[in-house]
Design a protein around this motif. Structure first.
Motif, PDB file in Angstrom:
ATOM      1  N   GLN A 147      20.106 -29.008 -12.265  1.00 61.22           N
ATOM      2  CA  GLN A 147      20.688 -29.175 -10.931  1.00 61.22           C
ATOM      3  C   GLN A 147      22.190 -28.865 -10.919  1.00 61.22           C
ATOM      4  OE1 GLN A 147      19.441 -32.436  -8.431  1.00 61.22           O
ATOM      5  NE2 GLN A 147      21.457 -32.588  -7.477  1.00 61.22           N
ATOM      6  N   SER A 160      19.715 -20.375  -2.210  1.00 58.08           N
ATOM      7  CA  SER A 160      19.139 -19.319  -1.372  1.00 58.08           C
ATOM      8  C   SER A 160      20.135 -18.800  -0.330  1.00 58.08           C
ATOM      9  CB  SER A 160      17.917 -19.885  -0.648  1.00 58.08           C
ATOM     10  OG  SER A 160      18.253 -21.098   0.023  1.00 58.08           O
ATOM     11  N   PRO A 167      12.472 -27.233  -0.324  1.00 55.53           N
ATOM     12  CA  PRO A 167      11.136 -27.275   0.276  1.00 55.53           C
ATOM     13  C   PRO A 167      10.877 -28.634   0.932  1.00 55.53           C
ATOM     14  CG  PRO A 167      11.014 -27.403  -2.125  1.00 55.53           C
ATOM     15  CD  PRO A 167      12.437 -27.118  -1.784  1.00 55.53           C
ATOM     16  N   MET A 202      18.432 -24.650   3.073  1.00 58.61           N
ATOM     17  CA  MET A 202      19.240 -25.042   1.900  1.00 58.61           C
ATOM     18  C   MET A 202      18.792 -26.372   1.296  1.00 58.61           C
ATOM     19  SD  MET A 202      23.138 -24.322   3.099  1.00 58.61           S
ATOM     20  CE  MET A 202      23.971 -25.022   1.672  1.00 58.61           C
ATOM     21  N   GLU A 215      36.344 -22.732  -3.962  1.00 60.96           N
ATOM     22  CA  GLU A 215      34.960 -22.612  -4.444  1.00 60.96           C
ATOM     23  C   GLU A 215      34.925 -22.277  -5.940  1.00 60.96           C
ATOM     24  OE1 GLU A 215      33.754 -20.076  -1.305  1.00 60.96           O
ATOM     25  OE2 GLU A 215      33.576 -21.832  -0.012  1.00 60.96           O
ATOM     26  N   LYS A 272      18.871 -20.662 -11.290  1.00 55.61           N
ATOM     27  CA  LYS A 272      18.945 -20.275  -9.886  1.00 55.61           C
ATOM     28  C   LYS A 272      20.324 -20.538  -9.285  1.00 55.61           C
ATOM     29  CE  LYS A 272      14.155 -21.198  -8.667  1.00 55.61           C
ATOM     30  NZ  LYS A 272      13.465 -21.855  -9.782  1.00 55.61           N
ATOM     31  N   PHE A 329      23.137 -17.961  -0.194  1.00 57.26           N
ATOM     32  CA  PHE A 329      24.130 -16.913  -0.468  1.00 57.26           C
ATOM     33  C   PHE A 329      23.516 -15.532  -0.624  1.00 57.26           C
ATOM     34  CE2 PHE A 329      25.990 -20.995  -1.930  1.00 57.26           C
ATOM     35  CZ  PHE A 329      26.848 -21.119  -0.853  1.00 57.26           C
ATOM     36  N   GLY A 361      28.616 -18.056  -4.234  1.00 55.51           N
ATOM     37  CA  GLY A 361      28.999 -18.309  -2.838  1.00 55.51           C
ATOM     38  C   GLY A 361      30.365 -17.737  -2.476  1.00 55.51           C
ATOM     39  N   ASN A 386      24.360 -32.933   1.957  1.00 58.62           N
ATOM     40  CA  ASN A 386      23.638 -33.005   0.682  1.00 58.62           C
ATOM     41  C   ASN A 386      24.477 -33.676  -0.417  1.00 58.62           C
ATOM     42  OD1 ASN A 386      23.580 -31.258  -2.058  1.00 58.62           O
ATOM     43  ND2 ASN A 386      21.477 -31.578  -1.375  1.00 58.62           N
ATOM     44  N   ASN A 443      14.640 -34.315   0.496  1.00 55.93           N
ATOM     45  CA  ASN A 443      15.069 -33.082   1.167  1.00 55.93           C
ATOM     46  C   ASN A 443      14.919 -33.211   2.686  1.00 55.93           C
ATOM     47  OD1 ASN A 443      15.200 -32.287  -1.493  1.00 55.93           O
ATOM     48  ND2 ASN A 443      13.633 -30.678  -1.357  1.00 55.93           N
ATOM     49  N   GLN A 498      22.760 -25.112 -11.381  1.00 58.49           N
ATOM     50  CA  GLN A 498      22.396 -24.397 -10.162  1.00 58.49           C
ATOM     51  C   GLN A 498      23.479 -24.575  -9.101  1.00 58.49           C
ATOM     52  OE1 GLN A 498      18.224 -24.810  -9.108  1.00 58.49           O
ATOM     53  NE2 GLN A 498      18.784 -25.185  -7.008  1.00 58.49           N
ATOM     54  N   HIS A 555      10.629 -31.921  -7.830  1.00 53.56           N
ATOM     55  CA  HIS A 555      11.516 -32.795  -8.596  1.00 53.56           C
ATOM     56  C   HIS A 555      11.923 -34.079  -7.885  1.00 53.56           C
ATOM     57  CE1 HIS A 555      11.978 -29.544 -11.454  1.00 53.56           C
ATOM     58  NE2 HIS A 555      12.325 -28.736 -10.490  1.00 53.56           N
ATOM     59  N   TYR A 586      28.993 -36.070 -12.932  1.00 53.15           N
ATOM     60  CA  TYR A 586      28.557 -35.330 -11.730  1.00 53.15           C
ATOM     61  C   TYR A 586      29.051 -36.067 -10.480  1.00 53.15           C
ATOM     62  CZ  TYR A 586      25.197 -32.504  -8.892  1.00 53.15           C
ATOM     63  OH  TYR A 586      24.598 -31.644  -7.998  1.00 53.15           O
ATOM     64  N   GLU A 594      31.864 -14.611   1.469  1.00 55.51           N
ATOM     65  CA  GLU A 594      33.127 -14.839   2.171  1.00 55.51           C
ATOM     66  C   GLU A 594      34.210 -13.886   1.684  1.00 55.51           C
ATOM     67  OE1 GLU A 594      33.367 -19.377   3.312  1.00 55.51           O
ATOM     68  OE2 GLU A 594      32.842 -19.068   1.229  1.00 55.51           O
TER      69      GLU A 594
HETATM   70  N1  FAQ Z   1      17.880 -22.410  -3.084  1.00 57.21           N
HETATM   71  O1  FAQ Z   1      11.868 -29.957  -6.247  1.00 57.21           O
HETATM   72  P1  FAQ Z   1      12.929 -29.381  -5.405  1.00 57.21           P
HETATM   73  C1  FAQ Z   1      27.558 -24.893  -1.964  1.00 57.21           C
HETATM   74  C2  FAQ Z   1      14.382 -24.831  -5.958  1.00 57.21           C
HETATM   75  S1  FAQ Z   1      26.171 -25.701  -1.372  1.00 57.21           S
HETATM   76  C3  FAQ Z   1      17.410 -22.085  -4.304  1.00 57.21           C
HETATM   77  O2  FAQ Z   1      13.138 -29.959  -4.057  1.00 57.21           O
HETATM   78  P2  FAQ Z   1      15.499 -30.380  -6.332  1.00 57.21           P
HETATM   79  C4  FAQ Z   1      28.869 -25.080  -1.243  1.00 57.21           C
HETATM   80  C5  FAQ Z   1      14.669 -25.958  -6.928  1.00 57.21           C
HETATM   81  O3  FAQ Z   1      15.750 -25.648  -7.768  1.00 57.21           O
HETATM   82  C6  FAQ Z   1      24.744 -25.036  -2.235  1.00 57.21           C
HETATM   83  N2  FAQ Z   1      16.507 -22.834  -4.972  1.00 57.21           N
HETATM   84  O4  FAQ Z   1      14.306 -29.321  -6.255  1.00 57.21           O
HETATM   85  C7  FAQ Z   1      29.412 -23.807  -0.727  1.00 57.21           C
HETATM   86  C8  FAQ Z   1      13.367 -26.064  -7.663  1.00 57.21           C
HETATM   87  O5  FAQ Z   1      13.257 -24.964  -8.568  1.00 57.21           O
HETATM   88  P3  FAQ Z   1      13.214 -25.152 -10.201  1.00 57.21           P
HETATM   89  C9  FAQ Z   1      24.517 -25.633  -3.605  1.00 57.21           C
HETATM   90  C10 FAQ Z   1      16.078 -23.969  -4.352  1.00 57.21           C
HETATM   91  O6  FAQ Z   1      16.456 -29.867  -7.349  1.00 57.21           O
HETATM   92  C11 FAQ Z   1      29.454 -23.556   0.629  1.00 57.21           C
HETATM   93  C12 FAQ Z   1      12.344 -25.770  -6.573  1.00 57.21           C
HETATM   94  O7  FAQ Z   1      13.022 -25.019  -5.594  1.00 57.21           O
HETATM   95  N3  FAQ Z   1      24.276 -27.040  -3.544  1.00 57.21           N
HETATM   96  O8  FAQ Z   1      27.403 -24.214  -2.924  1.00 57.21           O
HETATM   97  C13 FAQ Z   1      16.543 -24.355  -3.090  1.00 57.21           C
HETATM   98  O9  FAQ Z   1      14.996 -31.751  -6.484  1.00 57.21           O
HETATM   99  C14 FAQ Z   1      29.953 -22.338   1.155  1.00 57.21           C
HETATM  100  C15 FAQ Z   1      11.725 -27.039  -5.998  1.00 57.21           C
HETATM  101  O10 FAQ Z   1      12.667 -27.800  -5.212  1.00 57.21           O
HETATM  102  C16 FAQ Z   1      23.535 -27.685  -4.470  1.00 57.21           C
HETATM  103  O11 FAQ Z   1      23.042 -27.082  -5.418  1.00 57.21           O
HETATM  104  C17 FAQ Z   1      17.468 -23.538  -2.445  1.00 57.21           C
HETATM  105  N4  FAQ Z   1      17.957 -23.814  -1.231  1.00 57.21           N
HETATM  106  O12 FAQ Z   1      16.179 -30.283  -4.877  1.00 57.21           O
HETATM  107  C18 FAQ Z   1      29.917 -22.807  -1.580  1.00 57.21           C
HETATM  108  C19 FAQ Z   1      23.392 -29.179  -4.308  1.00 57.21           C
HETATM  109  N5  FAQ Z   1      15.919 -25.516  -2.770  1.00 57.21           N
HETATM  110  O13 FAQ Z   1      14.623 -25.553 -10.573  1.00 57.21           O
HETATM  111  C20 FAQ Z   1      30.391 -21.590  -1.078  1.00 57.21           C
HETATM  112  C21 FAQ Z   1      22.785 -29.867  -5.500  1.00 57.21           C
HETATM  113  C22 FAQ Z   1      15.105 -25.828  -3.786  1.00 57.21           C
HETATM  114  O14 FAQ Z   1      12.207 -26.208 -10.496  1.00 57.21           O
HETATM  115  C23 FAQ Z   1      30.426 -21.372   0.313  1.00 57.21           C
HETATM  116  N6  FAQ Z   1      21.376 -29.655  -5.574  1.00 57.21           N
HETATM  117  N7  FAQ Z   1      15.190 -24.895  -4.740  1.00 57.21           N
HETATM  118  O15 FAQ Z   1      12.857 -23.816 -10.750  1.00 57.21           O
HETATM  119  C24 FAQ Z   1      20.440 -30.422  -4.943  1.00 57.21           C
HETATM  120  O16 FAQ Z   1      20.766 -31.341  -4.216  1.00 57.21           O
HETATM  121  C25 FAQ Z   1      18.981 -30.117  -5.209  1.00 57.21           C
HETATM  122  O17 FAQ Z   1      18.903 -29.329  -6.367  1.00 57.21           O
HETATM  123  C26 FAQ Z   1      18.265 -29.415  -4.020  1.00 57.21           C
HETATM  124  C27 FAQ Z   1      16.810 -29.110  -4.435  1.00 57.21           C
HETATM  125  C28 FAQ Z   1      18.245 -30.338  -2.801  1.00 57.21           C
HETATM  126  C29 FAQ Z   1      18.939 -28.101  -3.642  1.00 57.21           C
END
Ligand code: FAQ
Length: 311
Positions: free
Chosen positions: A36, A108, A199, A196, A74, A105, A110, A47, A134, A220, A39, A206, A146, A51
């Motif tokens: 996590q 999505s 699922p 974002m 960023e 990963k 970006f 990201g 989030n 989610n 990723q 997870h 973290y 921009e």
């Molecule tokens: N994109 O079982 P879950 C930013 C994957 S904000 C890609 O629900 P989990 C700021 C997931 O990895 C963006 N993959 O997973 C900014 C898993 O695959 P795996 C970053 C996704 O981890 C703004 C599978 O699907 N923020 O950067 C996505 O419990 C503007 C099953 O999903 C974070 O990363 C997705 N949208 O929940 C920067 C926040 N959704 O690994 C620049 C921290 C799901 O088994 C400009 N992360 N998957 O192969 C989290 O909170 C969690 O990891 C979630 C997913 C909520 C994203």
């Protein structure tokens, strides 16, 4: 299997205290966190691209300076997060290689293009807005490094969101063409922003474990709902519409009903078939290769310095 150690770990988590790098932790907890946090770090770095595309074309010098600072933030977020991941016993080099090789990963969101200046507003308002919803609960995550990284990141993320909101507010109160550009950007970014959050709960592999470990504090779908409710009110102030004819207040639930994003599309984008996946990865790889001489020079310098110390 950990016996006493496992009991101690469970007690710390149950008491809402923090697990720190030198504490014993279950291997699966460590793995989930690496996945996590990595990723998340990769998302910050990738990201920067959508921009960065607008830095040289921002409409005024002031807006250019603001956008430049945001993109630099960023990069900083990426570094805090790589550092947090490193406390789990993996090196930054390995993490970066896993991204480059497509073994880890990034978000999505970006993989969508930034077509007009209004997209920079929509990213700030919606994408940073979703990121905050989030990430605020992640400030209470059970893993100390973290959680602490998230506190700093959320403070900066709030500025980012205001920045995007202000761009959209200016455009939506400008000429009819500017208003239309703002609305078009919101139309294109709305559903990808909803996606974002990941699922739906039934398909989230997870969530259950991560909630039990107090890495995730909400599911989610819970966070997605919170985001929708927040945006409805803010869209009203902006004078822009959210592109969902099914959006309405549900008195019984005390929340808005809304149309779900297309989760098949989310899965396709995650698998690499979004509009910009190839471009984003190619750019990242090129930047990594172009930076090889800097890493080599730094390494040689460090070796020379160390040799001098021992001489
Ligand atoms: N994109 O079982 P879950 C930013 C994957 S904000 C890609 O629900 P989990 C700021 C997931 O990895 C963006 N993959 O997973 C900014 C898993 O695959 P795996 C970053 C996704 O981890 C703004 C599978 O699907 N923020 O950067 C996505 O419990 C503007 C099953 O999903 C974070 O990363 C997705 N949208 O929940 C920067 C926040 N959704 O690994 C620049 C921290 C799901 O088994 C400009 N992360 N998957 O192969 C989290 O909170 C969690 O990891 C979630 C997913 C909520 C994203």
């Amino acid at each position: 299997p950990g016996g006493e150690l496992q009991e101690y770990f469970d007690a710390i988590v149950a008491a809402d205290q923090k697990i720190e790098p030198r504490d014993w932790m279950p291997e699966a907890y460590r793995k989930t966190l690496i996945r996590q946090i990595a990723q998340h770090a990769h998302s910050e770095i990738i990201g920067m691209q959508p921009e960065g595309n607008w830095i040289s074309r921002a409409p005024t010098l002031k807006r250019k300076a603001i956008l430049l600072a945001k993109v630099q933030d960023e990069a900083g977020h990426g570094l805090y997060l790589y550092a947090a991941a490193e406390t789990l016993g993996i090196s930054r080099e390995e993490l970066v290689e896993m991204l480059i090789e497509g073994r880890q990963k990034y978000s999505s969101i970006f993989n969508y293009p930034t077509l007009t200046w209004a997209d920079i507003g929509a990213i700030g308002w919606l994408v940073d807005g979703a990121a905050i919803v989030n990430q605020v609960p992640l400030c209470r995550c059970s893993y100390g490094p973290y959680a602490r990284a998230m506190i700093r990141i959320c403070k900066e993320e709030s500025f980012h969101q205001r920045q995007g909101y202000e761009i959209l507010h200016t455009l939506s109160h400008g000429t009819p063409a500017q208003r239309e550009m703002a609305q078009d950007a919101v139309n294109r970014w709305w559903y990808p922003s909803l996606a974002m959050f990941g699922p739906p709960d039934g398909d989230s592999t997870h969530s259950e474990r991560s909630m039990a470990w107090k890495i995730k504090r909400f599911t989610n779908d819970e966070l997605r709902q919170r985001f929708v409710d927040m945006c409805v009110q803010q869209a009203g102030v902006l004078g822009l519409e959210l592109p969902d004819p099914g959006l309405r207040w549900n008195d019984e639930r005390g929340a808005h009903d809304y149309t779900q994003p297309d989760y098949d599309e989310l899965m396709r984008v995650i698998k690499g078939e979004g509009p910009c996946n190839r471009q984003r990865m190619a750019h990242r790889r090129r930047a990594y290769e172009d930076g090889a001489w800097v890493r080599e020079a730094a390494q040689k310098h460090a070796e020379k310095k160390a040799a001098r110390k021992h001489a």
